[in-house]
Scaffold this active site. Structure first.
Site, PDB file in Angstrom:
ATOM      1  N   THR A 156      14.735  46.075 -16.135  1.00 24.07           N
ATOM      2  CA  THR A 156      14.168  45.077 -17.056  1.00 24.07           C
ATOM      3  C   THR A 156      12.641  45.192 -16.983  1.00 24.07           C
ATOM      4  O   THR A 156      12.062  46.019 -17.678  1.00 24.07           O
ATOM      5  CB  THR A 156      14.656  43.648 -16.739  1.00 24.07           C
ATOM      6  OG1 THR A 156      14.357  43.342 -15.384  1.00 24.07           O
ATOM      7  CG2 THR A 156      16.136  43.520 -16.995  1.00 24.07           C
ATOM      8  N   THR A 193      17.346  37.531  -9.707  1.00 23.69           N
ATOM      9  CA  THR A 193      17.514  38.576 -10.749  1.00 23.69           C
ATOM     10  C   THR A 193      17.401  39.960 -10.187  1.00 23.69           C
ATOM     11  O   THR A 193      16.578  40.773 -10.563  1.00 23.69           O
ATOM     12  CB  THR A 193      16.558  38.494 -11.910  1.00 23.69           C
ATOM     13  OG1 THR A 193      16.666  37.209 -12.488  1.00 23.69           O
ATOM     14  CG2 THR A 193      16.937  39.501 -13.027  1.00 23.69           C
ATOM     15  N   GLU A 279       6.475  42.584  -9.485  1.00 24.06           N
ATOM     16  CA  GLU A 279       5.609  42.362 -10.640  1.00 24.06           C
ATOM     17  C   GLU A 279       4.154  42.226 -10.180  1.00 24.06           C
ATOM     18  O   GLU A 279       3.780  41.291  -9.479  1.00 24.06           O
ATOM     19  CB  GLU A 279       6.074  41.125 -11.416  1.00 24.06           C
ATOM     20  CG  GLU A 279       7.373  41.425 -12.169  1.00 24.06           C
ATOM     21  CD  GLU A 279       8.029  40.208 -12.788  1.00 24.06           C
ATOM     22  OE1 GLU A 279       8.946  40.403 -13.582  1.00 24.06           O
ATOM     23  OE2 GLU A 279       7.626  39.084 -12.463  1.00 24.06           O
ATOM     24  N   ASN A 403       4.229  37.652 -16.337  1.00 26.46           N
ATOM     25  CA  ASN A 403       5.114  36.511 -16.493  1.00 26.46           C
ATOM     26  C   ASN A 403       4.652  35.521 -17.544  1.00 26.46           C
ATOM     27  O   ASN A 403       5.439  34.686 -18.004  1.00 26.46           O
ATOM     28  CB  ASN A 403       5.326  35.818 -15.148  1.00 26.46           C
ATOM     29  CG  ASN A 403       6.280  36.628 -14.307  1.00 26.46           C
ATOM     30  OD1 ASN A 403       7.420  36.800 -14.670  1.00 26.46           O
ATOM     31  ND2 ASN A 403       5.778  37.175 -13.211  1.00 26.46           N
TER      32      ASN A 403
END
Lengths: 408, 408
Positions: A156, A193, A279, A403
């Site tokens: 993702t 996730t 991230e 984000n």
């Protein structure tokens, strides 16, 4: 840029006899993107999993639990990205079941022999028609040597695929293990996730496999955190195809331990890959807490340090701001902690001694360590023999950008 | 830019009879900057406080607790910025005591009648000589109408001073309250690098004052969070000088309640000012959880939402990413939570109904609310009558910049 995470090479990823992987582009959320993975598992395989502890668990997680409990023998796995099918109520459950039905029909197996997984945006209905329409393509291109493409198909916000293999000698035979994982944000214990799949060609009895997957998860996927958020969809699944001629039917002994250690090491590599690709990550931090009364308090303190935005921004800045680490230890919630017994090291540099600044500590030594891409924070509590290790990354500008912009 | 936080005006800040405030530039960390505050308190005043729960509590906090316990009657407060005197061991304690000694000598009072406070970098020794050298200047300019300058003198990463006043009629007399606060990052319950001082000219018996300060803190400074970090130095102090001719010696009745509500409202204004000026804040979020079994679980869920980096970055982006809020509710740790009873509103927009997306919710309605500078997230659990409210702000690029750069 992930932290010291080389791109996996297809030629280094080993086929696991009895396991075939195929992908498709279903256009779940974006066109021209691998977003569906089908894994076919040979008859007679055992499969075990651990799943998110989030109270809002996603529809596919509920279906996975049902199908594993049914005990009919799992024969296929289907994963989609782009939509998590979470917070979707009864229609979401129906969509997950319809996905299993479609794959079961195409493979001439039962629906309860399929495990579904979804990852992506939550609170939106899964476009199940697009997903099922893509299944024939994924089935048609399923191959045993497709691990790299499989890793690509479950990405993702990951910046690169995550896959690894290893072999281990058991009872004079070679046992192979290969695995893939995905996840980059919303990662913390209890599997946020994050998806992880490992297959081995050993034969492992179902209750033994469940112990193996739990042990490996506790020492890998449940010991990492990016931002403290836990997702609704996290899952880690272990497949044992039984094709290697090695059978493990007891959760003890040398053969069991060899396989357990191999699975755990591979799971650690795949879990650390998620942190390295966290991230916005620019640094991999290993938080090791030792000298605790029990593992729970060691983990509690390690997570307090790993989750502190002030600690994480200091690491991003390569700033040896030790006070922020001590403050996080102090507020972790271990109420009888004697801070005067706390010692702290950054790699080999002894920075805090008996609760205060080590008189011999020099700022330039701390600075030297903080400039590294990988740093171990070692905290000694001086109150027992328990220990725990957690892996995390720093908090950077890119984390905010990623984000603040994820859905647009 | 703080969120809807007007600069306090000196003419709106009311003097409190019996309380005088003076500042100085001691050069603790930087030159030409107000960094020392002395507050003189009239004889016969009562003083009560609440302090950080961090196990690494700073030297001045330890000395405050000792001096309050001594019961000799507090007559002066001294605050420095630039250095927190935390993690400094015995030399730090000696420095805090030396500060009290110096101020006591200058004011001809006892050392145990002084409360010391420090805020700033931790793990570095307090330059106590520079601090004590500045005390005569602070004493010399102490005045009753100096609240604005006092607020300026305790700022660290605050972008503006925080001060407010109000009056309340009790027993036919006018009671005045004025207060100041500081703090912008590392703020969460149990009072993270947050300082708050409120003075009133009511006369309040010591045990009643302690109840007042605890009640006000629970509903203000202990209900805010910027980044989940709790500091080693947080303190909230309430001074009652007794000059207004109103005496409150019982923790019940109309007079007590009137003063309690006035102190709490003023504390809320000062605490919310800290959130409005949160490091990098662009939005003020009020997280209200209702329908819980007890207040503790309401606070637990409110803080899980308030601390989630994914929720905070979504608010920064004005993105109504409801799934992130539901996910945070789900992992808050209320293990018997029935998610099918959870409802969620953004201001007046009903976004999640019975655990899933409200069928009547339209994304543009959520978007409209998310663009506001102040947003209320209301979560109904449907399992009881308890409720709790927490205030927080979003997570922006500027938060990372400020904290990656704080010490340089």
């Amino acid at each position: 840029m992930p932290v010291n995470l080389p791109l996996p090479q297809a030629e280094n990823l080993k086929s696991v006899a009895g396991v075939e992987l195929g992908w498709a582009e279903a256009g779940i959320r974006k066109a021209n993107r691998k977003d569906v993975l089908v894994v076919r598992v040979a008859e007679g395989s055992t499969v075990a999993g651990v799943f998110t502890q989030n109270r809002f668990c996603a529809a596919p997680v509920q279906v996975c639990r049902e199908h594993l409990a049914a005990g009919a023998g799992i024969r296929a796995i289907v994963v989609n990205t782009g939509n998590a099918n979470a917070g979707t109520g009864e229609p979401g459950l129906a969509a997950a079941r319809a996905t299993c039905d479609a794959l079961a029909k195409a493979l001439a197996i039962q629906s309860k022999q399929v495990l579904p997984f979804s990852t992506g945006v939550i609170l939106e209905q899964l476009p199940v028609d697009r997903l099922t329409a893509a299944l024939p393509t994924a089935i048609a291109n399923a191959r045993a040597d497709n691990w790299l493409a499989a890793a690509e198909s479950i990405m993702t916000t990951d910046t690169q695929p995550k896959a690894a293999s290893r072999t281990v000698q058991i009872d004079g035979k070679t046992v192979t293990l290969s695995g893939i994982s995905k996840g980059a944000g919303m990662i913390r214990p209890n599997m946020a996730t994050m998806l992880g799949f490992i297959a081995t060609d050993a034969a492992v009895a179902q209750p033994v496999l469940q112990k193996l997957v739990s042990h490996a998860a506790d020492h890998s996927f449940n010991s990492i955190t990016i931002d403290g958020d836990t997702s609704t969809n996290d899952s880690f699944v272990l497949i044992a195809s039984g094709k290697a001629g090695v059978t493990i039917d007891r959760a003890e002994g040398a053969a069991f331990e060899a396989l357990r250690d191999a699975v755990t090491a591979l799971a650690q590599e795949l879990a650390q890959a998620i942190v390295r690709d966290g991230e916005g990550a620019t640094k991999l931090m290993t938080i090791r807490v030792e000298g605790g009364k029990n593992v729970a308090e060691c983990r509690q303190i390690a997570y307090a340090v790993a989750h502190s935005p002030l600690v994480k921004t200091a690491f991003y800045a390569s700033d040896p701001n030790l006070g922020r680490i001590l403050a996080a230890i102090g507020y972790a919630g271990v109420n009888d902690l004697d801070v005067d017994r706390v010692n702290l090291w950054l790699d080999d540099v002894w920075v805090a001694r008996d609760g205060g600044r080590n008189p011999e500590y020099r700022e330039e030594d701390g600075q030297r360590v903080m400039k590294q891409a990988e740093i171990t924070v070692r905290i000694a509590l001086g109150r027992g023999d328990a220990e725990a290790t957690v892996w995390t990354c720093d908090l950077s500008h890119d984390y905010v950008s990623i984000n603040a912009d994820y859905r647009s």
